[in-house]
Design a protein around this motif. Structure first.
Motif, mmCIF file in Angstrom:
data_model
loop_
_atom_site.group_PDB
_atom_site.id
_atom_site.type_symbol
_atom_site.label_atom_id
_atom_site.label_comp_id
_atom_site.label_asym_id
_atom_site.label_seq_id
_atom_site.Cartn_x
_atom_site.Cartn_y
_atom_site.Cartn_z
ATOM 1 N N ARG A 89 0.947 -1.325 0.466
ATOM 2 C CA ARG A 89 -0.074 0.132 0.288
ATOM 3 C C ARG A 89 0.907 1.034 0.264
ATOM 4 N N ARG A 90 1.512 1.185 0.886
ATOM 5 C CA ARG A 90 2.833 2.821 0.934
ATOM 6 C C ARG A 90 3.770 2.804 -0.532
ATOM 7 N N GLY A 91 3.694 1.855 -1.513
ATOM 8 C CA GLY A 91 4.448 1.682 -2.736
ATOM 9 C C GLY A 91 5.934 1.078 -2.286
ATOM 10 N N GLN A 92 6.444 0.276 -1.139
ATOM 11 C CA GLN A 92 7.657 -0.087 -1.441
ATOM 12 C C GLN A 92 7.478 -1.393 -1.955
ATOM 13 N N HIS A 93 8.996 -1.938 -2.018
ATOM 14 C CA HIS A 93 9.125 -3.513 -2.119
ATOM 15 C C HIS A 93 9.105 -3.464 -0.863
ATOM 16 N N ALA A 94 8.750 -5.048 -0.656
ATOM 17 C CA ALA A 94 9.259 -6.351 0.154
ATOM 18 C C ALA A 94 10.008 -6.956 -0.249
ATOM 19 N N LEU A 95 10.928 -7.176 0.891
ATOM 20 C CA LEU A 95 12.911 -8.223 0.217
ATOM 21 C C LEU A 95 12.747 -9.261 1.862
ATOM 22 N N LEU A 96 11.841 -10.484 1.591
ATOM 23 C CA LEU A 96 12.115 -11.688 2.387
ATOM 24 C C LEU A 96 13.420 -11.763 2.747
ATOM 25 N N VAL A 97 13.085 -12.171 3.680
ATOM 26 C CA VAL A 97 14.829 -12.739 4.249
ATOM 27 C C VAL A 97 14.889 -13.054 5.571
ATOM 28 N N GLY A 98 14.840 -14.618 4.954
ATOM 29 C CA GLY A 98 15.589 -15.630 6.401
ATOM 30 C C GLY A 98 15.913 -17.241 6.039
ATOM 31 N N GLY A 99 16.240 -17.953 7.003
ATOM 32 C CA GLY A 99 16.521 -19.098 6.236
ATOM 33 C C GLY A 99 15.370 -20.010 6.964
ATOM 34 N N THR A 100 14.355 -20.131 7.846
ATOM 35 C CA THR A 100 13.229 -20.776 7.764
ATOM 36 C C THR A 100 12.376 -20.341 6.972
ATOM 37 N N GLY A 101 12.180 -22.329 6.536
ATOM 38 C CA GLY A 101 12.184 -22.492 5.183
ATOM 39 C C GLY A 101 10.689 -22.342 5.268
ATOM 40 N N LEU A 102 9.879 -23.369 6.645
ATOM 41 C CA LEU A 102 8.966 -23.384 5.898
ATOM 42 C C LEU A 102 8.240 -22.189 6.091
ATOM 43 N N TYR A 103 9.072 -21.431 7.272
ATOM 44 C CA TYR A 103 7.693 -19.943 7.596
ATOM 45 C C TYR A 103 7.813 -19.493 6.075
ATOM 46 N N LEU A 104 8.551 -19.209 4.872
ATOM 47 C CA LEU A 104 9.289 -18.413 3.803
ATOM 48 C C LEU A 104 8.506 -19.204 2.186
ATOM 49 N N ARG A 105 7.943 -21.077 2.964
ATOM 50 C CA ARG A 105 6.700 -21.535 2.099
ATOM 51 C C ARG A 105 5.576 -21.602 2.292
ATOM 52 N N ALA A 106 4.901 -20.592 3.404
ATOM 53 C CA ALA A 106 3.952 -19.830 4.122
ATOM 54 C C ALA A 106 3.687 -19.075 3.823
ATOM 55 N N VAL A 107 4.634 -18.393 3.704
ATOM 56 C CA VAL A 107 4.806 -17.152 3.277
ATOM 57 C C VAL A 107 3.962 -16.824 1.961
ATOM 58 N N VAL A 108 5.363 -17.831 0.860
ATOM 59 C CA VAL A 108 5.276 -17.775 -0.559
ATOM 60 C C VAL A 108 4.355 -18.420 -1.016
ATOM 61 N N ASP A 109 3.604 -19.185 -0.665
ATOM 62 C CA ASP A 109 2.567 -20.428 -1.275
ATOM 63 C C ASP A 109 1.650 -19.933 -0.458
ATOM 64 N N ASP A 110 1.350 -18.885 0.120
ATOM 65 C CA ASP A 110 -0.348 -19.401 1.009
ATOM 66 C C ASP A 110 -0.485 -20.700 1.048
ATOM 67 N N PHE A 111 0.008 -21.240 2.148
ATOM 68 C CA PHE A 111 -0.469 -22.283 2.722
ATOM 69 C C PHE A 111 -1.788 -22.405 3.126
ATOM 70 N N SER A 112 -2.591 -23.624 3.313
ATOM 71 C CA SER A 112 -4.047 -22.908 4.124
ATOM 72 C C SER A 112 -3.272 -24.330 5.524
ATOM 73 N N ILE A 113 -2.986 -23.514 6.275
ATOM 74 C CA ILE A 113 -2.214 -24.100 7.818
ATOM 75 C C ILE A 113 -3.431 -24.734 8.743
ATOM 76 N N PRO A 114 -3.308 -26.447 8.431
ATOM 77 C CA PRO A 114 -4.220 -26.974 9.986
ATOM 78 C C PRO A 114 -3.694 -25.920 11.278
ATOM 79 N N GLY A 115 -5.587 -26.276 11.902
ATOM 80 C CA GLY A 115 -4.825 -26.351 13.284
ATOM 81 C C GLY A 115 -4.113 -26.758 14.067
ATOM 82 N N ARG A 116 -3.746 -26.495 15.168
ATOM 83 C CA ARG A 116 -3.270 -27.798 16.137
ATOM 84 C C ARG A 116 -4.633 -28.728 16.864
ATOM 85 N N TYR A 117 -4.352 -29.607 17.227
ATOM 86 C CA TYR A 117 -5.086 -30.704 18.395
ATOM 87 C C TYR A 117 -4.463 -31.349 19.822
ATOM 88 N N PRO A 118 -3.959 -30.683 20.635
ATOM 89 C CA PRO A 118 -2.840 -30.909 21.546
ATOM 90 C C PRO A 118 -3.213 -32.178 22.104
#
Length: 304
Positions: A89-118
């Motif tokens: 909205r503010r007209g900036q680029h977003a630079l995703l930076v990191g090494g947590t692969g699952l978190y990156l996939r959750a953002v890049v691929d917009d996973f539907s993530i199931p809940g927890r059932y402890p």
């Protein structure tokens, strides 16, 4: 504006490179994709960007929760969606930076993530612990309830089998209905650049970084975390370096031995990170920082 990702293993120099690119351009904001940088007070051991870096370039998804909180990938995903929408909205680029692969996939691929059932998970773990079932038995049960999901994993992978069965039972719908799984790499609008360095170079950097962390006060940081009345969450305790130094602070284990174990564990983790990222065909790999910078600049220009 565009979203671009810079990935790589721990100690590869991602954060420094991202900061350099963002400062030079002036139109980028850095979005951390690190499962431990979300914790307040865990600064030295996570190599979290310091005040000078944050003053130079706006950073996001740092210091979201206290160390006693459990923070899930779905919570991270929700926070990232909000941040990325605001940056756009503010007209900036977003630079995703990191090494947590699952978190990156959750953002890049917009996973539907199931809940927890402890309760369900606890019941399944109890069956395994008490010998009433083994992992193969649980996989066979999963195959009856969700044959597609069962077919996506090895019958011996205890963690994945338990998680899939937990969701299938707890949600009342097959685990496979939540998405194609991590083995699928669908087309995405987020260019990904990988910063690759030789394993021996990563090994050297990891050892040097731990020495620098200790000199910067890592042990005192861990001691302060351990002294918190609220304690430290199970997730935060598993952070690289923190678990080992906690053994020194709480149990009196020799510090030198703890640091040696931290280096060894981090090197092993870096190998697993490399394997994770190398499986993703969408990542364009650079042989060093200069090439990675060129690839980032091109991606930001082409997709801007």
């Amino acid at each position: 504006m565009s979203t671009v990702a810079l990935v790589g293993v721990t100690a590869s120099g991602k954060s420094a490179l991202a900061l350099q690119v963002a400062r030079r351009r002036g139109d980028c904001e850095i979005v951390s994709v690190d499962s431990m940088c979300v914790y307040r007070g865990m600064d030295i051991g996570t190599s979290k960007p310091g005040p000078a870096a944050r003053a130079a370039v706006r950073h996001h998804l740092l210091d979201l929760v206290d160390p006693d909180d459990e923070f899930t990938v779905s919570e991270f995903q929700a926070a990232a969606r909000e941040v990325l929408a605001d940056i756009d909205r503010r007209g900036q680029h977003a630079l995703l930076v990191g090494g947590t692969g699952l978190y990156l996939r959750a953002v890049v691929d917009d996973f539907s993530i199931p809940g927890r059932y402890p309760d369900v998970a606890a019941q399944l773990e109890a069956e395994l612990a008490e010998g009433r079932a083994d992992t193969a038995d649980l996989h066979a049960r999963l195959a009856e309830l969700d044959p597609v999901g069962a077919g996506r994993m090895e019958p011996t992978n205890r963690r994945r089998v338990v998680r899939a069965l937990e969701v299938t039972i707890g949600a009342g719908r097959p685990f496979s209905e939540f998405g194609p799984g991590l083995e699928a790499y669908p087309s995405t609008g987020v260019p990904q650049v990988g910063l690759g360095l030789p394993p021996e170079e990563i090994d050297r950097r990891i050892e040097e970084r731990f020495a620098a962390m200790v000199a910067a006060g890592l042990v005192d940081e861990v001691r302060a975390l351990a002294a918190r009345p609220e304690g430290i969450s199970r997730t935060a305790r598993q952070a690289l370096g923190y678990r080992e130094v906690l053994a020194h602070v709480e149990e009196g284990a020799p510090l030198a031995d703890c640091l040696e174990e931290a280096v060894r564990r981090t090197r092993h983790f870096a190998r697993r990170q490399a394997s994770w990222f190398r499986r993703d065909p969408r990542i364009t790999w650079a042989g060093g920082p200069a090439q990675a910078q060129d690839l980032l600049e091109t991606a930001l220009t082409v997709h801007g």
